[in-house]
Design a protein around this motif. Sequence first.
Motif, PDB file in Angstrom:
ATOM      1  N   HIS A 287       0.747   5.668  -0.830  1.00 24.10           N
ATOM      2  CA  HIS A 287       1.369   6.715  -0.033  1.00 24.10           C
ATOM      3  C   HIS A 287       2.546   7.378  -0.730  1.00 24.10           C
ATOM      4  CE1 HIS A 287      -1.030   4.807   3.065  1.00 24.10           C
ATOM      5  NE2 HIS A 287      -0.752   5.774   3.904  1.00 24.10           N
TER       6      HIS A 287
ATOM      7  N   TRP B  28       0.825  -1.204   0.000  1.00 25.23           N
ATOM      8  CA  TRP B  28       0.000   0.000   0.000  1.00 25.23           C
ATOM      9  C   TRP B  28       0.861   1.256   0.000  1.00 25.23           C
ATOM     10  CZ3 TRP B  28      -4.247   1.259  -1.890  1.00 25.23           C
ATOM     11  CH2 TRP B  28      -5.035   2.317  -1.426  1.00 25.23           C
TER      12      TRP B  28
ATOM     13  N   CYS C 133       2.217   3.761   7.041  1.00 26.08           N
ATOM     14  CA  CYS C 133       1.670   2.669   6.246  1.00 26.08           C
ATOM     15  C   CYS C 133       2.232   1.362   6.809  1.00 26.08           C
ATOM     16  CB  CYS C 133       2.030   2.847   4.774  1.00 26.08           C
ATOM     17  SG  CYS C 133       1.034   1.806   3.696  1.00 26.08           S
TER      18      CYS C 133
ATOM     19  N   GLU D 167      -3.093   6.099   9.040  1.00 20.47           N
ATOM     20  CA  GLU D 167      -3.924   5.112   8.363  1.00 20.47           C
ATOM     21  C   GLU D 167      -5.057   4.669   9.284  1.00 20.47           C
ATOM     22  OE1 GLU D 167      -4.972   3.505   5.953  1.00 20.47           O
ATOM     23  OE2 GLU D 167      -3.638   4.073   4.323  1.00 20.47           O
ATOM     24  N   LYS D 168      -6.031   4.040   8.672  1.00 29.07           N
ATOM     25  CA  LYS D 168      -7.088   3.409   9.461  1.00 29.07           C
ATOM     26  C   LYS D 168      -6.772   1.916   9.560  1.00 29.07           C
ATOM     27  CE  LYS D 168      -8.358   1.130   5.962  1.00 29.07           C
ATOM     28  NZ  LYS D 168      -8.233  -0.339   5.963  1.00 29.07           N
TER      29      LYS D 168
ATOM     30  N   ASP E  59     -10.442  -3.871   9.360  1.00 26.17           N
ATOM     31  CA  ASP E  59      -9.841  -3.312   8.148  1.00 26.17           C
ATOM     32  C   ASP E  59     -10.785  -2.358   7.420  1.00 26.17           C
ATOM     33  OD1 ASP E  59      -8.108  -2.813   6.057  1.00 26.17           O
ATOM     34  OD2 ASP E  59      -8.596  -4.652   4.995  1.00 26.17           O
TER      35      ASP E  59
ATOM     36  N   MET F 261      -6.403   8.753   7.031  1.00 24.98           N
ATOM     37  CA  MET F 261      -6.519   8.355   5.625  1.00 24.98           C
ATOM     38  C   MET F 261      -7.793   7.530   5.412  1.00 24.98           C
ATOM     39  SD  MET F 261      -4.004   8.957   3.233  1.00 24.98           S
ATOM     40  CE  MET F 261      -3.708   7.440   2.331  1.00 24.98           C
TER      41      MET F 261
ATOM     42  N   HIS G  52     -13.877   2.459   7.410  1.00 26.87           N
ATOM     43  CA  HIS G  52     -14.433   3.170   6.257  1.00 26.87           C
ATOM     44  C   HIS G  52     -15.959   3.191   6.316  1.00 26.87           C
ATOM     45  CE1 HIS G  52     -10.770   3.844   4.036  1.00 26.87           C
ATOM     46  NE2 HIS G  52     -10.471   2.556   3.986  1.00 26.87           N
TER      47      HIS G  52
ATOM     48  N   GLN H 218       1.712   1.386  14.057  1.00 24.54           N
ATOM     49  CA  GLN H 218       1.353   2.789  13.903  1.00 24.54           C
ATOM     50  C   GLN H 218       1.109   3.447  15.252  1.00 24.54           C
ATOM     51  OE1 GLN H 218      -1.276   4.919  10.840  1.00 24.54           O
ATOM     52  NE2 GLN H 218      -2.791   4.338  12.384  1.00 24.54           N
TER      53      GLN H 218
ATOM     54  N   THR I  60      -9.973   7.229   3.020  1.00 25.19           N
ATOM     55  CA  THR I  60      -9.877   7.738   1.649  1.00 25.19           C
ATOM     56  C   THR I  60     -11.222   8.036   1.002  1.00 25.19           C
ATOM     57  OG1 THR I  60      -9.626   5.423   0.946  1.00 25.19           O
ATOM     58  CG2 THR I  60      -7.629   6.736   1.176  1.00 25.19           C
TER      59      THR I  60
END
Length: 305
Positions: free
Chosen positions: A39, A34, A86, A109-110, A188, A136, A192, A92, A138
């Motif tokens: 990124h 990714w 990432c 990031e998520k 994951d 992020m 979102h 993270q 997105t």
Amino acid sequence: MDGRPDGGSKVWRKADLGGRMEPVAVGLIGAGPWAEMAHAPMLAKGPHTRLAGVWARRPEQAARLGAPVYERVEELFDACEAVAFCVPPGVQAELAVRAAHAGKALLLEKPLADSVEGAMRVAEAVAETGVPSQMMLTMRYATPTRTFLARCAEIQPFGGHAANISGALLGGNPFATPWRLERGALLDVGPHVIDLLDAALGPVVGVRAHGNPLGWTGLLLEHEGGAVSEASLCMAAVGDLPPSTFEVYGRTGNAVLLPGDEDPFEVVAEEFAQTVRRGGGHPLDAAHGLRLQEIIAAAEAQLAA
């Protein structure tokens, strides 16, 4: 002087005399698929950011990203004013706290972490140091999504549903990584989906979960104000799969998020640069990431029981 704190890191820098913002020097932590796909190209493309360097556990992977590679993460911090991540969620959470205390803005990031405790440490470090942070998530940066959310705000929404179905956990997929294979779709793609339903129908105040995070997970979300939504998540499906769907229904109409081909990463980079240069925070900050983590943790606990 513009009166903004720099935290010793030169995070706050004025625009040049032409009124343009100087590109933000961003260091990248991580060099997996990714990072290589999203990124690194996003940060290197400009004009809002520049890729100042990379740190990864495997320097040979980092060397492919076309930026200086640093042996120690502290050396990367010295070479940049902001850090993008990432790496797996637990990594993270650990390194974001260190970056915040080094005075670096954070592009996160998520999910924010692999636990509520880890997410809380990141959010607390951001609050304590005052560094800018941005997630992020997105989908939220794409024009069709913003059009969809504007429509939701007009229709007095009371309900909706979403589905995110893929085969990302199947063998041979580059995203079938250890943490995803252990925790599944909820950790994951859950951020979102929950985030977007939260934005469309109001803050999520309750969750009921059933199913299996490595198979099929169903969520019933209760929203502030009384709206209710349902979400289906799966990363173990095979065959020709449909795109993600989001539909919201209200007292004066309905809203449907249609899939598009727009690349949201330029908007991510532009808004992150604005967050860093102008201050004032961003709606999708570490505190928001913590709230999503709490919802996911509540759902995971129900699935485990």
